[in-house]
Design a protein around this motif. Sequence first.
Motif, PDB file in Angstrom:
ATOM      1  N   LEU A 246      39.851  43.615  23.666  1.00 29.91           N
ATOM      2  CA  LEU A 246      40.668  43.206  22.515  1.00 29.91           C
ATOM      3  C   LEU A 246      41.822  42.325  22.977  1.00 29.91           C
ATOM      4  O   LEU A 246      42.133  41.315  22.355  1.00 29.91           O
ATOM      5  CB  LEU A 246      41.204  44.444  21.802  1.00 29.91           C
ATOM      6  CG  LEU A 246      42.063  44.188  20.566  1.00 29.91           C
ATOM      7  CD1 LEU A 246      41.214  43.608  19.448  1.00 29.91           C
ATOM      8  CD2 LEU A 246      42.726  45.452  20.094  1.00 29.91           C
ATOM      9  N   ASP A 247      42.443  42.689  24.070  1.00 30.17           N
ATOM     10  CA  ASP A 247      43.535  41.883  24.610  1.00 30.17           C
ATOM     11  C   ASP A 247      43.044  40.487  24.946  1.00 30.17           C
ATOM     12  O   ASP A 247      43.762  39.506  24.800  1.00 30.17           O
ATOM     13  CB  ASP A 247      44.096  42.521  25.880  1.00 30.17           C
ATOM     14  CG  ASP A 247      44.944  43.740  25.572  1.00 30.17           C
ATOM     15  OD1 ASP A 247      45.276  43.926  24.392  1.00 30.17           O
ATOM     16  OD2 ASP A 247      45.254  44.488  26.493  1.00 30.17           O
ATOM     17  N   ILE A 248      41.812  40.403  25.446  1.00 29.72           N
ATOM     18  CA  ILE A 248      41.284  39.111  25.842  1.00 29.72           C
ATOM     19  C   ILE A 248      40.678  38.403  24.631  1.00 29.72           C
ATOM     20  O   ILE A 248      40.241  37.270  24.722  1.00 29.72           O
ATOM     21  CB  ILE A 248      40.309  39.309  27.030  1.00 29.72           C
ATOM     22  CG1 ILE A 248      41.115  39.735  28.245  1.00 29.72           C
ATOM     23  CG2 ILE A 248      39.518  38.071  27.349  1.00 29.72           C
ATOM     24  CD1 ILE A 248      40.329  39.924  29.493  1.00 29.72           C
ATOM     25  N   GLY A 249      40.676  39.062  23.494  1.00 30.47           N
ATOM     26  CA  GLY A 249      40.281  38.373  22.270  1.00 30.47           C
ATOM     27  C   GLY A 249      38.928  38.757  21.718  1.00 30.47           C
ATOM     28  O   GLY A 249      38.548  38.282  20.654  1.00 30.47           O
ATOM     29  N   ALA A 250      38.170  39.604  22.421  1.00 29.85           N
ATOM     30  CA  ALA A 250      36.868  40.039  21.899  1.00 29.85           C
ATOM     31  C   ALA A 250      37.095  41.291  21.080  1.00 29.85           C
ATOM     32  O   ALA A 250      36.944  42.400  21.554  1.00 29.85           O
ATOM     33  CB  ALA A 250      35.901  40.318  23.043  1.00 29.85           C
ATOM     34  N   MET A 251      37.453  41.081  19.816  1.00 30.93           N
ATOM     35  CA  MET A 251      37.932  42.236  19.063  1.00 30.93           C
ATOM     36  C   MET A 251      36.830  43.168  18.607  1.00 30.93           C
ATOM     37  O   MET A 251      37.101  44.299  18.233  1.00 30.93           O
ATOM     38  CB  MET A 251      38.747  41.770  17.873  1.00 30.93           C
ATOM     39  CG  MET A 251      37.967  40.965  16.886  1.00 30.93           C
ATOM     40  SD  MET A 251      38.960  40.772  15.416  1.00 30.93           S
ATOM     41  CE  MET A 251      37.972  39.640  14.509  1.00 30.93           C
ATOM     42  N   THR A 252      35.592  42.707  18.653  1.00 29.61           N
ATOM     43  CA  THR A 252      34.520  43.588  18.191  1.00 29.61           C
ATOM     44  C   THR A 252      34.326  44.777  19.128  1.00 29.61           C
ATOM     45  O   THR A 252      33.986  45.869  18.690  1.00 29.61           O
ATOM     46  CB  THR A 252      33.215  42.791  18.071  1.00 29.61           C
ATOM     47  OG1 THR A 252      33.467  41.674  17.236  1.00 29.61           O
ATOM     48  CG2 THR A 252      32.122  43.611  17.454  1.00 29.61           C
TER      49      THR A 252
ATOM     50  N   ILE B 273      32.961  33.216  28.773  1.00 32.26           N
ATOM     51  CA  ILE B 273      34.404  33.242  28.502  1.00 32.26           C
ATOM     52  C   ILE B 273      35.009  34.489  29.136  1.00 32.26           C
ATOM     53  O   ILE B 273      36.064  34.441  29.770  1.00 32.26           O
ATOM     54  CB  ILE B 273      34.682  33.225  26.985  1.00 32.26           C
ATOM     55  CG1 ILE B 273      33.968  32.050  26.329  1.00 32.26           C
ATOM     56  CG2 ILE B 273      36.163  33.152  26.717  1.00 32.26           C
ATOM     57  CD1 ILE B 273      34.135  31.995  24.832  1.00 32.26           C
ATOM     58  N   TRP B 274      34.296  35.614  28.976  1.00 22.87           N
ATOM     59  CA  TRP B 274      34.785  36.867  29.555  1.00 22.87           C
ATOM     60  C   TRP B 274      34.941  36.725  31.059  1.00 22.87           C
ATOM     61  O   TRP B 274      35.931  37.157  31.644  1.00 22.87           O
ATOM     62  CB  TRP B 274      33.818  37.990  29.204  1.00 22.87           C
ATOM     63  CG  TRP B 274      34.154  39.312  29.809  1.00 22.87           C
ATOM     64  CD1 TRP B 274      33.538  39.902  30.860  1.00 22.87           C
ATOM     65  CD2 TRP B 274      35.185  40.212  29.400  1.00 22.87           C
ATOM     66  NE1 TRP B 274      34.119  41.109  31.132  1.00 22.87           N
ATOM     67  CE2 TRP B 274      35.130  41.324  30.252  1.00 22.87           C
ATOM     68  CE3 TRP B 274      36.158  40.171  28.395  1.00 22.87           C
ATOM     69  CZ2 TRP B 274      36.004  42.401  30.129  1.00 22.87           C
ATOM     70  CZ3 TRP B 274      37.020  41.245  28.281  1.00 22.87           C
ATOM     71  CH2 TRP B 274      36.940  42.341  29.143  1.00 22.87           C
TER      72      TRP B 274
ATOM     73  N   ARG C 128      37.848  34.618  32.027  1.00 23.99           N
ATOM     74  CA  ARG C 128      39.114  35.308  31.812  1.00 23.99           C
ATOM     75  C   ARG C 128      39.369  36.427  32.813  1.00 23.99           C
ATOM     76  O   ARG C 128      40.502  36.890  32.944  1.00 23.99           O
ATOM     77  CB  ARG C 128      39.164  35.887  30.387  1.00 23.99           C
ATOM     78  CG  ARG C 128      39.300  34.870  29.305  1.00 23.99           C
ATOM     79  CD  ARG C 128      40.560  34.074  29.393  1.00 23.99           C
ATOM     80  NE  ARG C 128      41.759  34.901  29.410  1.00 23.99           N
ATOM     81  CZ  ARG C 128      42.367  35.329  28.330  1.00 23.99           C
ATOM     82  NH1 ARG C 128      41.918  35.013  27.158  1.00 23.99           N
ATOM     83  NH2 ARG C 128      43.444  36.074  28.430  1.00 23.99           N
TER      84      ARG C 128
ATOM     85  N   ALA D   5      48.450  34.216  29.560  1.00 25.51           N
ATOM     86  CA  ALA D   5      47.276  34.898  29.006  1.00 25.51           C
ATOM     87  C   ALA D   5      46.700  35.890  30.010  1.00 25.51           C
ATOM     88  O   ALA D   5      46.101  36.896  29.621  1.00 25.51           O
ATOM     89  CB  ALA D   5      46.222  33.877  28.605  1.00 25.51           C
TER      90      ALA D   5
ATOM     91  N   VAL E 266      48.168  39.444  30.024  1.00 28.51           N
ATOM     92  CA  VAL E 266      47.542  40.331  29.051  1.00 28.51           C
ATOM     93  C   VAL E 266      46.282  40.957  29.643  1.00 28.51           C
ATOM     94  O   VAL E 266      46.038  42.153  29.496  1.00 28.51           O
ATOM     95  CB  VAL E 266      47.212  39.536  27.777  1.00 28.51           C
ATOM     96  CG1 VAL E 266      46.494  40.402  26.789  1.00 28.51           C
ATOM     97  CG2 VAL E 266      48.472  38.975  27.174  1.00 28.51           C
TER      98      VAL E 266
END
Lengths: 349, 417
Positions: free
Chosen positions: B119-125, B219-220, B223, B399, B402
């Motif tokens: 979620l922090d990295i933006g993959a909220m699912t 992307i993961w 990051r 970023a 995070v």
Amino acid sequence: MEALLEPIASLFGAAWPAVWTLAKIVAIIAPLMIAVAYLTYFERKIIGYMQVRIGPNRVGPLGLLQPIADGVKLLLKEVLVPSATSKGLFILGPILAIAPSLAAWAVVPFWDGGVLADVDAGLLFILAITSLEVYGVIIAGWASNSKYPFLGTMRAAAQMVSYELAMGFALICVLMISASLNLSEIVRVQGQGQFADMGLGFLSWNWLPLFPMFVVYLISGIAETNRAPFDVVEGESEIVAGHMVEYSGMTFALFFLAEYANMWLVSILTAILFLGGWLSPVGFLPDGFHWLAIKTSMVVLMFLWARATFPRFRYDHIMRLGWKVFLPVTLFWVLVVAVWIMSPLSIWN
Amino acid sequence: MAEIRNYTINFGPQHPAAHGVLRLVLELSGEVVERADPHIGLLHRGTEKLAETRTWVQSVPYMDRLDYVSMMCNEHAYCLAIERLIGVEVPERGQYIRVMFDEITRILNHLLAIGTHALDIGAMTMVLYTFREREDLMDAYEAVSGARMHAAYYRPGGVYRDLPDQMPQYEASKWKNAETVRQLNENRQGSLLDFLEDFTNRFPKYCDDYETLLTDNRIWKQRTVGIGVVTPEQAKAWGFTGAMLRGSGVAWDLRKKQPYEVYDRLDFDIPVGKEGDCYDRYLVRMEEMRQSNHIIKQCIAWLRKNPGPVITGNHKVAPPSREAMKSNMEELIHHFKLFSEGMHVPEGEVYAAIEHPKGEFGVYAVSDGANKPYRLKLRSPGFAHLAAMDAMAKGHLLADVVAIIGTMDIVFGDVDR
């Protein structure tokens, strides 16, 4: 139609063209605003289902009144202007964000002839107007005189400019093969060709010969509208809400509306430029606005799907993708298309 | 020429990625972190001091509230310390139940860690998927202790009571019709062990789901690979434990190195990373969940075959059964003494540590022979990890900070105590 409007026109006299245009503007903006409101609802619903939850279901049947409730809430909230801000610019920011995203709709053709301003430089107009959007973000972040908005603004300035380049080159390919900047004309050109004659119109649309450009445009579109996975400008978990940190009530809502109006705009442009606009995919079905609506919705769905699936890019990776991948690819493809058009193999004669 | 200064921002305590109440003062040069200065103490509740004024058993629920995503593991270390001081033996079934719930807790913790990291990295699912599974395990907590989070289930000498023979059921309501309720209750018809067995059979599939979302996602990887690299030497020097240490390639796990309870009888592996970056730590956590699942399966099989007492029969430590208390004078006295004065722990000091999901969670207890601890010191893994924030974040982008907070799996109840 003209005859029907004759008595009303004479009532207004010389002011009629202005009144008539205003009426048409309202006819575009009002449905657009409803579409924007319900896009927020569908986003929450669709992403909700993708994430094994239900989404809004309390306000009205199936939660259908949720966007209205949200709108009323934002309208009634106080517009806070922090004391350290630059007052005028602080208010100007959100206005500058939403104005271009609405103005761009002037040249969007909804069906054959169904366009507010059928100008020949339509595509150029869109590019020019959407370029202005970044000013809203920059001014908002700068006027906030706060640290997180400032970071958001720096990111926005770099990101939106970078992806505009890739987007621009993708559009150059489209206009080269259409030989027109008029959006209606671009759609009509897609209705011609070998496949269209065979009744398989969807194979004649630009997405097939310009497939790499189609992909680049779609991804750049997501980046342009600051949607996940390119949402570093407001990057929830990094810089909280970026340029919107200090905004509340309607000033915040304007940014929000602008973002969703832009989503619709980018989607409808994708549909017009690459997916044949209002044209029917197969010969035996009539063309019409419903095709454009379906195509646009599919593209919007892609936006939502991407948001539910991908982690967020890091800011420097976005820059790298824009400058080191998309820009060379689009430049190269411009060359390819140019050679293709001039060669005997051209399919656009 | 204008003076060039770094940009200082306050990251938290009110920040979506602050994992509670982390206040991080970041000195940025552009977006590059020059210095990351974690400020702690915003969730300090003085647990160690509070414990000095409570009887030994009364502090068990405080342990739940330390690392509030791995509740039973905290209790475990505390109970272990008391047991070692008294020298009381836990019945084998009690040990198996403890191990099973330790591993359930590990899965609970890692699900939250990976979910919020994503979620922090933006993959909220991800976080919503992992919470779906957490729900089942929380139900197991609820079935066994009555509480979904702060269980207070482990007691000195064993666990409070045996595993229930039936699971709590959903009931039809305005929002859940009979059909939905029937589906929800489908795997709750049998005992808790049946329910957990069903879960352990489903869980590897869920792990595969998570991995399809993240493990090979470009992307993961962009990051996490190469972000927050910790060498094995650094990890040891900073006192890292748990996944943070194993991510750097050090195969240190108290369950293997200093086995407690029945871990030496169970079959499981210790996953280790190679690079010591966020990605390796993510993989280690992922594999640890699968291993925990494997351990739970073994515990279920053993527990099915071996009924017996779950708490010691020494009534100086554990209360007698209610029935015995009502019918027997001596038991009544034990009961009264235990619940008023509490037990007296022999003079001495002890350090008991367990392999907590986040690392080594230790309890150092000093007893002067009274019914209260003379001094209690808690060794929380998160504190040591957070201390490395500056070194790990330096030179990275905002970023990445995070991502590093996410990979540390910081919980402030644990850090601040």
